[in-house]
Design a protein around this motif. Structure first.
Motif, mmCIF file in Angstrom:
data_model
loop_
_atom_site.group_PDB
_atom_site.id
_atom_site.type_symbol
_atom_site.label_atom_id
_atom_site.label_comp_id
_atom_site.label_asym_id
_atom_site.label_seq_id
_atom_site.Cartn_x
_atom_site.Cartn_y
_atom_site.Cartn_z
ATOM 1 N N ALA A 145 0.614 3.946 9.308
ATOM 2 C CA ALA A 145 1.619 3.100 8.443
ATOM 3 C C ALA A 145 1.304 3.032 7.548
ATOM 4 O O ALA A 145 1.284 2.955 6.016
ATOM 5 C CB ALA A 145 2.059 2.206 9.069
ATOM 6 N N ALA A 146 -0.154 3.155 6.865
ATOM 7 C CA ALA A 146 -0.512 2.507 5.768
ATOM 8 C C ALA A 146 -1.041 3.889 4.786
ATOM 9 O O ALA A 146 -1.195 4.342 3.632
ATOM 10 C CB ALA A 146 -2.640 1.586 6.042
ATOM 11 N N GLU B 126 0.266 -6.209 7.944
ATOM 12 C CA GLU B 126 1.435 -7.147 7.986
ATOM 13 C C GLU B 126 1.651 -6.696 9.648
ATOM 14 O O GLU B 126 2.677 -7.212 10.210
ATOM 15 C CB GLU B 126 2.561 -6.382 6.704
ATOM 16 C CG GLU B 126 2.568 -7.282 5.325
ATOM 17 C CD GLU B 126 2.448 -8.943 6.230
ATOM 18 O OE1 GLU B 126 3.422 -9.423 6.813
ATOM 19 O OE2 GLU B 126 1.885 -9.756 5.796
ATOM 20 N N TYR B 127 1.570 -5.236 9.282
ATOM 21 C CA TYR B 127 1.316 -4.995 10.644
ATOM 22 C C TYR B 127 1.076 -5.513 12.046
ATOM 23 O O TYR B 127 1.933 -5.906 12.776
ATOM 24 C CB TYR B 127 1.349 -3.356 10.618
ATOM 25 C CG TYR B 127 1.670 -1.989 11.533
ATOM 26 C CD1 TYR B 127 2.669 -1.702 11.397
ATOM 27 C CD2 TYR B 127 1.075 -2.074 12.759
ATOM 28 C CE1 TYR B 127 3.402 -0.692 12.183
ATOM 29 C CE2 TYR B 127 1.857 -1.376 14.069
ATOM 30 C CZ TYR B 127 3.084 -0.479 13.489
ATOM 31 O OH TYR B 127 2.946 0.297 14.195
ATOM 32 N N ALA C 186 2.109 4.359 3.556
ATOM 33 C CA ALA C 186 2.019 4.257 2.931
ATOM 34 C C ALA C 186 1.957 4.601 1.768
ATOM 35 O O ALA C 186 2.120 4.678 0.066
ATOM 36 C CB ALA C 186 2.658 2.901 2.833
ATOM 37 N N ASP D 201 -2.675 -4.392 2.738
ATOM 38 C CA ASP D 201 -0.746 -4.835 2.867
ATOM 39 C C ASP D 201 -0.308 -4.175 4.058
ATOM 40 O O ASP D 201 -0.057 -5.377 4.510
ATOM 41 C CB ASP D 201 -0.693 -4.846 1.409
ATOM 42 C CG ASP D 201 -1.436 -5.320 0.200
ATOM 43 O OD1 ASP D 201 -2.659 -6.551 0.891
ATOM 44 O OD2 ASP D 201 -0.646 -5.232 -0.619
ATOM 45 N N VAL D 202 -0.339 -3.075 4.371
ATOM 46 C CA VAL D 202 -0.141 -2.782 5.062
ATOM 47 C C VAL D 202 -0.503 -2.578 6.314
ATOM 48 O O VAL D 202 0.310 -3.319 7.439
ATOM 49 C CB VAL D 202 0.464 -0.745 4.953
ATOM 50 C CG1 VAL D 202 0.809 -0.606 5.970
ATOM 51 C CG2 VAL D 202 1.610 -0.631 4.044
ATOM 52 N N LYS E 166 -2.972 -1.568 -1.472
ATOM 53 C CA LYS E 166 -1.811 -1.169 -0.116
ATOM 54 C C LYS E 166 -2.412 -0.751 1.430
ATOM 55 O O LYS E 166 -1.276 -1.482 2.374
ATOM 56 C CB LYS E 166 -0.893 -0.035 -0.858
ATOM 57 C CG LYS E 166 0.357 1.003 -0.553
ATOM 58 C CD LYS E 166 1.310 0.166 -1.405
ATOM 59 C CE LYS E 166 2.157 0.793 -0.651
ATOM 60 N NZ LYS E 166 3.869 -0.250 -1.245
#
Lengths: 618, 152
Positions: free
Chosen positions: A87-88, A66-67, A91, A62-63, A59
């Motif tokens: 942000a990760a 993408e960020y 999440a 991926d965060v 997770k």
């Protein structure tokens, strides 16, 4: 092992990442990012059990990915890394709250953002690490976010206490424990040739810092370095998932030395093989006693031809027959037939001389390349000599063991006749050469009680638990006909797999010395006056056991410290297996060997019946 | 083209770094030196490095062989076999070669010095195995004499 890596989009940067589940875990909870297009690289080490660890790490991966992809050109890089990791964390935290079986999951993160070939940002949370290798020296760029590391930084505990602290693996920060987290970010000014390593604790927990430094500092490409690091961790026990990302900055625009040797150097060598044959012929290869029954053409074809081919394969780093095997086979083949040292020395010198001629020819065309080829070829000749040295050393040890036995029998006979030579027993007449290859015999029924009594006495005298352990093992090895494997297992138990440090090695050898001395003292004091033959035999058993154990421990130290030597052994092993497949020349060789073996025996100096094999068939 | 004296001088300038590196990794190179003090290990490696410099400057084979003979005898006292001695000396040479490449990268003398040091390693191994071969012959004679019942 899975790997990630593709040609870097950033000029001057080469990268490769690899991950492995390890030898113990069932699932891989590590994750990584290798994104050359955005200069983004990262390693995540998930935790939480019941499959939640890999959910957390994936997770977060991926965060972050993408960020950064979405904001790479819009945000200030340092702020972007901080925000991406927060942000990760948010999440992962939200995911953990959403399902009961994922409560408490989290992940570490170490992220590198290459801004250009001269600058990099490194951000991290948790105990995944970043290292910098510059000019051969390894520096840890990150400080672990563990409870113990924080206490240590505050001088609340000592480094010694930190090592054994119950909370040494407990993280003080991670992604997922809370929606937000504190990220440590540093900017690194890169220099040409620097290498940065991102890794999970599955690497540094099972590999010494020295080994990491050595592997990262090799001239191999990042793909090979990543593979070697993973293998080192697996050899160290592989007790955890292991992930590495190797980033090489400031790659030279001209090829590295090793690349030159692999390509231009090896081609140049191969193209001049006829020159080598010519030089070998002129130096008298065909008249060397080793080749005496071959026609001149056959001598060149087999002896020089195989060497040229082996050296070519070594230069281009292929895994077919190499010069080590060539030299070993040559030495074994000749010496096994009773051949003397002088012809072998002469043949090695002819090979050396012929190499020099080839290098001289290369120099005429390209002086700079010649220097590089000369260094590589000289190295190969060293390897060749080392292989022969191993064969000779092996024979020397065998004859030393034979001499020890003969001396022992003579001494025992002398004792039996009650002849006092006045000379005390020495436990080191030829011990340096026995090493672990020596075979041991079980203590005789007369000697066994002496060793048992010595153990009891020594155990009472010594208080140190480490010495006690060694006393027991030495006694066991001295009493039983321990095969080499048993000695190695004992040494491995004593040495451990993660203790390659001065402070661990030196005390082990000291304890071994103390145990040995305690047992010797106990044997000597068991009866006053001159040693009896039984005591002498017990001392001999003990000295042999101590020496074999010390040799095995030394072997493990070298093995752990020099993964390169493991690779060499592995290459020799692989070569040995591949030899069977070489095939195409086998029929020809067999015929010549038969001819060689049936026609002439150099020791007897006459024609003989079929005998032992010669050359490359070992 | 640099002279042997230039090579030796360059090695002299690298000696402090080489010494520090060798002392740092002595536990991996040599189990006997892992047990002595840093100062003793430094002294030991310093002797080897100084000899290497002298050999690079003179290429005096007799001097080198004499050094190897003493070194093998000395290390046998530490329980080091001939194979161990070969590996330690070659490893010391390799460490210096690495340092030359890393510290002097880009300078014209690098390739020449690397070749010179590679030759020192080759000569060293050759010297040691010649000595081992001679020792082997002596031991064989000793054994044959023992088997015949004579004094060794």
């Amino acid at each position: 092992m899975s790997a990630g890596g593709r040609p870097a989009a950033q000029p001057g940067v080469r990268v490769h990442g690899a991950t492995h589940v390890g030898s113990v875990r069932e699932a891989n909870e590590d994750a990584m990012i290798v994104d050359p297009a955005h200069g983004l690289y990262a390693v995540f080490d998930g935790m939480g059990g019941a499959m939640a660890g890999d959910v957390a790490s994936q997770k977060a991966r991926d965060v972050v990915k993408e960020y950064v992809r979405a904001r790479r050109s819009q945000m200030e890089p340092r702020a972007m890394i901080d925000a991406a990791l927060n942000a990760a964390s948010a999440a992962v935290h939200a995911e953990a709250l959403s399902r009961r079986d994922r409560r408490g999951m989290g992940t570490t993160a170490v992220v590198a953002l290459v801004l250009d070939p001269r600058r990099m940002l490194v951000g991290h949370v948790g105990d995944s690490r970043a290292y910098l290798l510059r000019e051969g020296r390894l520096t840890q760029l990150t400080r672990d976010h563990t409870v113990v590391a924080e206490l240590l930084a505050q001088n609340a505990i000592s480094p010694e206490e930190a090592e054994v602290h119950a909370y040494r693996s407990v993280l003080s920060r991670n992604l997922g424990a809370r929606p937000e987290t504190r990220v440590d970010i540093a900017e690194i000014a890169l220099q040409r040739g620097d290498r940065v390593l991102l890794c999970s604790d599955g690497l540094y927990g099972f590999t010494s810092t020295e080994a990491i430094q050595q592997l990262l500092g090799s001239t191999d490409a990042p793909e090979q370095v990543a593979k070697d690091l993973i293998e080192a961790a697996l050899r160290g026990g592989g007790g955890d998932n292991v992930t590495v990302v190797v980033i090489e900055a400031g790659v030279a625009t001209v090829p590295r030395t090793t690349q030159l040797v692999r390509t231009t150097g090896s081609i140049s060598w191969w193209a001049r093989r006829e020159r080598f044959f010519e030089a070998a012929r002129a130096a008298g290869l065909a008249t060397n006693p080793i080749c005496a029954v071959l026609s001149p053409g056959e001598a060149v074809e087999i002896v020089a031809g195989n060497f040229v081919e082996a050296l070519f394969h070594d230069l281009e780093k292929a895994t077919t027959v190499n010069v080590w095997t060539y030299a070993e086979n040559l030495a074994h083949g000749w010496l096994d037939r009773g051949g003397g040292w002088a012809p072998l020395r002469l043949l090695l010198d002819i090979l050396h001389h012929s190499c020099t001629q080839v290098v001289a020819d290369v120099r005429r065309d390209d002086a700079e390349l010649a220097l590089i080829v000369e260094a590589a070829v000289t190295r190969e000749l060293t390897v060749c000599e080392m292989a022969v040295g191993g064969v000779l050393g092996e024979r020397l040890r065998a004859i030393e063991a034979e001499l020890v036995k003969l001396y022992g029998e003579r001494q025992a006979a002398s004792e039996a006749r009650r002849v006092d030579t006045g000379k005390p027993f020495l436990d080191q007449p030829t011990m340096p050469f026995l090493r672990k290859e020596a075979t041991s015999e079980a203590a005789s029924p007369e000697v066994r009680p002496v060793l048992d009594a010595a153990l009891r006495a020594a155990m009472q005298r010594e208080r140190d638990p480490a010495v006690h352990d060694l006393l027991t093992r030495l006694h066991g090895l001295a009493c039983e006909a321990a095969p080499t494997a048993a000695v190695t297992v004992a040494a491995r138990d004593l040495f451990g797999v993660r203790a390659l440090e001065e402070r661990a090695i030196a005390p082990l050898f000291d304890a071994l010395d103390r145990a040995r001395r305690a047992l010797i003292g106990a044997i000597h004091s068991s009866q006053g006056g001159a040693a009896t033959p039984v005591q002498v035999a017990a001392l001999r058993q003990l000295a042999l056991a101590a020496h074999r154990l010390a040799a095995s421990i030394s072997g493990l130290v070298v093995e752990a410290a020099q993964p390169g030597s493991d690779k060499l052994r592995e290459a020799v092993k692989q070569t040995s297996a591949l030899r069977g497949q070489v095939g195409k020349n086998e029929a020809r060789l067999a015929e010549l060997e038969r001819k060689f073996a049936t026609v002439y025996d150099p020791m007897a100096g006459k024609l003989v019946d079929p005998g032992s094999s010669w050359g490359g068939s070992r | 083209m640099a002279t042997p004296a230039d090579h030796a001088a360059t090695l002299e300038s690298l000696r402090p770094v080489a010494l520090a590196r060798l002392v740092e990794i002595r536990g991996s190179l040599d189990h006997a030196l892992a047990r002595v003090t840093e100062a003793e290990a430094r002294e030991h490696f310093d002797a080897v490095l100084r000899h290497t410099q002298a050999y690079v400057a003179t290429w005096d084979w007799r001097l080198h062989r004499s050094f190897l003979q003493s070194y093998i005898a000395l290390r046998a006292g530490d329980g080091m076999s001939s194979d161990d001695v070969i590996h330690v000396l070659v490893a010391v040479g390799d460490v210096v070669i690495d340092l030359v490449r890393n510290q002097l990268g880009g300078k014209p003398i690098v390739h020449e010095l690397v070749v010179a040091l590679a030759k020192v390693n080759a000569h060293t191994v050759r010297g040691v195995i010649d000595l081992v071969a001679e020792e082997l012959e002596r031991r064989r004679a000793q054994r044959d004499q023992l088997l015949r019942g004579g004094a060794p």
